[in-house]
Design an enzyme around this catalytic site. Structure first.
Site, PDB file in Angstrom:
ATOM      1  N   GLU A  27      -4.909  -8.837  -0.263  1.00  0.00           N
ATOM      2  CA  GLU A  27      -5.696  -8.502   0.924  1.00  0.00           C
ATOM      3  C   GLU A  27      -7.154  -8.429   0.493  1.00  0.00           C
ATOM      4  OE1 GLU A  27      -4.422  -5.326   3.549  1.00  0.00           O
ATOM      5  OE2 GLU A  27      -2.311  -5.813   3.229  1.00  0.00           O
ATOM      6  N   GLU A  63       0.836  -1.212   0.000  1.00  0.00           N
ATOM      7  CA  GLU A  63       0.000   0.000   0.000  1.00  0.00           C
ATOM      8  C   GLU A  63       0.869   1.260   0.000  1.00  0.00           C
ATOM      9  OE1 GLU A  63      -3.206  -0.191   2.906  1.00  0.00           O
ATOM     10  OE2 GLU A  63      -4.031  -1.968   1.946  1.00  0.00           O
TER      11      GLU A  63
HETATM   12  O1  AHR Z   1      -5.011  -6.091   6.950  1.00  0.00           O
HETATM   13  C1  AHR Z   1      -4.937  -4.959   7.755  1.00  0.00           C
HETATM   14  C2  AHR Z   1      -4.290  -3.783   7.046  1.00  0.00           C
HETATM   15  O2  AHR Z   1      -5.078  -3.407   5.976  1.00  0.00           O
HETATM   16  C3  AHR Z   1      -2.941  -4.027   6.445  1.00  0.00           C
HETATM   17  O3  AHR Z   1      -1.903  -3.861   7.331  1.00  0.00           O
HETATM   18  C4  AHR Z   1      -2.869  -2.978   5.376  1.00  0.00           C
HETATM   19  O4  AHR Z   1      -2.085  -3.369   4.291  1.00  0.00           O
HETATM   20  C5  AHR Z   1      -4.315  -2.750   4.992  1.00  0.00           C
HETATM   21  O5  AHR Z   1      -4.629  -1.413   4.972  1.00  0.00           O
END
Ligand code: AHR
Length: 511
Positions: free
Chosen positions: A316, A189
Site C-alpha cells: 500500500e 495491518e
Molecule cells: O487503502 C485504504 C486503507 O488503508 C486500507 O484498507 C488499509 O489497509 C489502509 O489503512
C-alpha cells in the site's frame, strides 16, 4: 516472480548530496550500461483493488445487465485501459476489508449481501477480471476476524482439482480449471484494523496461517506475505523477521508487507486540487521519505536475512489526500493531478534503487480510490496522470537496473527543500536502455546532459508528461489536459541532451 530469489548486491544510483544549484544549469548525468545492477521486478508495478467506495462496484463491476459495455459484468473500458499497463498483480479484496471478508457469501448463484456489500463481485468475478486484464492474483485472507480453516477452504475452492468438494463447487460455478493464486497475504495491518494485535500475537497467528493455508496445486506454490510495518516503525519488522530466522519446515514466508502513504502528516489533510506550491513541495518531500523508510526496514531485515530471501512488499503506497469535494467521505475518492504523476515517478525510482529487497509493490488503489489509475462516473471513464506514469514506466518491468551518477541539485520553496531532479535507467530484456528523468521543480525547465558509456545510441525517443499547472487534472469533460506527448532527443558525441518541462516525468529509450 522473483520474490524468492536472493538478490545480488545492488548497484545503486549515487545521488550526490543536495547542494545549491543554479536552476538553469544542465544536470550532468553519467550512465554506465556496462555495470548492470539487479532486476527491477515487474511486480513493483502492482495494483490494489479493495471493496472500498466505488473501487469495485461502479469502477470495475457494473453487472451483466448494465447498459455500460461489459464482459460478464466487468467494464470493457476499464479492462482495456488496464491491459495497456501490463499490470503484474492485483491485491484483493482488501485492505481492512479483507479482515472482515467472508468469501462464501460471494460465490454461487445466491449471493448473500452484507451491510454495504452486495457480494455480487466475489472470487469468480475477481479471477475473471484478473484473467481479462492479464494479471496475477494476490489474495489477502482474513486473519483478523476468521479462522485458518476458513481461509484454507477458500484456497481449496480456488486452487484444488475437482476431486475435492470445494473444487467441484467451483466447477459448478462455471470454472472447472483451478485458479492460480500467485501471492497470499496473511492478514492486513494486523497492528490496526486487522485486529489491533501485538507483534508477538500476530507472529503466532501468522505461523498457523502460513502452515494451514496453502495452495492445493503443488505445481503452483504461492508466495506468502506477512503483515509488516507501517512506515519506518520497527516493531512488526523485528518480530516477524526474528521469527522467520527460526522458521521450521512447518511455516515460511517469502514477503513482508510495508504500508507507507504520502500524506504530508497524519491524518490526511492536504487537498487533491486546491494546493499551492508549498503544499506541492511538502507532499513530495514526505513521499521522498520512502527512501529512508526502505533503508530503515531493509537494515532490520538484513540482520535476520542477509541473503535477502524475504522480499519487502510495499503493498500500500501512494498519495492519501482529503476526499474530493462533493464525494462520499468514506469512499476515499480523490482527484489526481500532475503532482501525483511526479510523486509516482519518484516512488518508482526509489523502488528501483532498492530492487534487491523491494520486489513487489501495490499502489493504493486501482480505480476510484486514493491515488487511482482510473476514475469512472457511470458510463464515463478517465485516465489519471498517475495512469500515464505507470504506462510510461512499462519498459522498466523486469529490466536490469543501470547505475547513474548525478548531482540532483536543490529546489526550495517557502523553506521546504528537496532535490531538483531525479533519474533512473535500466536495460530491458531486448537490450534496449531506458532512462526516466523527473523534474521536480515546478517553475523551471531542466536540461539533462547524459554521458553514455556501455551503450551505443544516435537518438532517444519516448514520452514526456507535463501539465499547465502542478494541480492540473483530467476531468470527464476534459480528459486529456494531462496526457503524455512524444519526445525525442539527440545523442551526439556520446551525450544525450534533453530539456524537460517544470514538474514533469519523461521516459526515453536509447536507439
Ligand atoms: O487503502 C485504504 C486503507 O488503508 C486500507 O484498507 C488499509 O489497509 C489502509 O489503512
Amino acid at each position: 516472480m522473483r520474490l524468492l530469489t536472493s538478490a545480488a548486491a545492488i548497484a545503486a544510483a549515487v545521488i550526490l548530496p543536495v547542494a545549491a544549484h543554479a536552476a538553469d544549469a544542465p544536470v550532468q548525468v553519467a550512465l554506465d550500461a556496462s555495470k548492470p545492477g539487479v532486476v527491477i521486478d515487474r511486480h513493483v508495478f502492482g495494483q490494489f483493488a479493495e471493496h472500498l467506495g466505488s473501487g469495485i462496484y461502479g469502477g470495475i463491476w457494473v453487472g451483466k445487465d448494465s447498459t455500460i459495455p461489459n464482459t460478464r459484468g466487468i467494464r470493457n473500458d476499464v479492462v482495456g485501459a488496464l491491459k495497456a499497463l501490463k499490470v503484474p498483480n492485483v491485491r484483493w479484496p482488501g485492505g481492512c476489508f479483507a479482515d472482515q471478508y467472508n468469501w462464501r457469501r460471494g460465490i454461487g448463484p445466491e449471493r448473500k449481501p452484507a451491510i454495504g456489500e452486495p457480494n455480487t463481485f466475489g472470487t469468480d468475478e475477481f479471477m475473471d477480471f484478473a484473467q481479462q486484464i492479464g494479471t496475477e492474483a494476490y489474495i489477502s485472507v482474513n486473519l483478523g476476524s476468521s479462522t485458518a480453516q476458513e481461509a484454507s477452504e477458500w484456497l481449496e475452492y480456488m486452487t484444488s482439482s475437482t476431486d475435492s468438494a470445494l473444487g467441484a463447487e467451483r466447477a459448478k460455478n462455471g470454472h472447472p480449471e483451478p485458479y492460480k493464486v500467485a501471492v497470499l497475504g496473511l492478514g492486513n495491518e494486523s497492528w490496526d484494523c486487522g485486529g489491533a494485535m501485538s507483534a508477538d500475537f500476530y507472529v503466532n497467528e501468522m505461523k498457523r496461517f502460513s502452515h494451514f493455508v496453502h495452495s492445493y496445486n503443488p505445481a503452483q506454490p504461492m508466495k506468502r506475505v506477512a503483515v509488516g510495518p507501517s512506515g519506518p516503525d520497527p516493531i512488526y519488522t523485528e518480530a516477524v523477521m526474528k521469527a522467520w530466522k527460526g522458521r521450521s519446515w512447518a511455516w515460511d514466508i517469502e514477503g513482508l508487507s510495508l504500508h507507507s502513504y504520502s500524506t504530508g502528516g497524519w491524518p490526511p489533510h492536504m487537498s487533491d486540487t486546491g494546493f499551492d506550491e508549498k503544499d506541492y513541495a511538502v507532499l513530495l518531500k514526505d513521499s521522498l521519505g520512502m527512501d529512508d523508510t526502505l533503508k530503515t526496514q531493509s537494515a532490520i531485515m538484513d540482520k535476520y536475512d542477509p541473503e535477502k530471501k524475504v522480499a519487502l512488499v510495499v503493498d500500500e503506497w501512494g498519495a492519501w489526500l482529503v476526499p474530493a469535494s462533493g464525494s462520499n467521505s468514506g469512499g476515499a475518492v480523490q482527484q489526481n493531478s500532475q503532482r501525483d504523476a511526479v510523486l509516482a515517478a519518484l516512488n518508482f525510482n526509489i523502488f528501483a534503487r532498492h530492487a534487491d529487497r523491494v520486489r513487489m509493490a501495490n499502489i493504493a488503489q486501482m480505480v476510484n480510490v486514493l491515488q487511482a489509475m482510473i476514475l469512472t462516473d457511470k458510463d464515463r471513464m478517465l485516465l489519471t496522470p498517475t495512469y500515464h506514469v505507470f504506462h510510461m514506466y512499462v519498459p522498466f518491468q523486469d529490466a536490469t537496473f543501470v547505475p547513474l551518477t548525478f548531482d540532483a541539485g536543490a529546489y526550495t520553496t517557502d523553506g521546504v527543500t528537496l532535490p531538483r531532479v531525479d533519474a533512473i535507467a535500466a536495460r530491458d530484456k531486448a537490450g534496449k536502455v531506458w532512462i526516466a528523468v523527473t523534474n521536480i521543480d515546478p517553475k523551471s525547465p531542466a536540461t539533462f546532459s547524459v554521458s553514455l558509456a556501455g551503450v551505443k545510441a544516435t537518438k532517444a525517443s519516448g514520452q514526456t508528461l507535463s501539465a499547465p499547472k502542478v494541480n492540473s487534472i483530467n476531468t470527464f469533460d476534459a480528459p486529456n489536459t494531462v496526457a503524455p506527448r512524444a519526445l525525442s532527443a539527440k545523442v551526439a558525441g556520446g551525450k544525450l541532451t534533453v530539456t524537460v518541462a517544470p514538474a514533469s516525468v519523461t521516459v526515453l529509450g536509447l536507439e
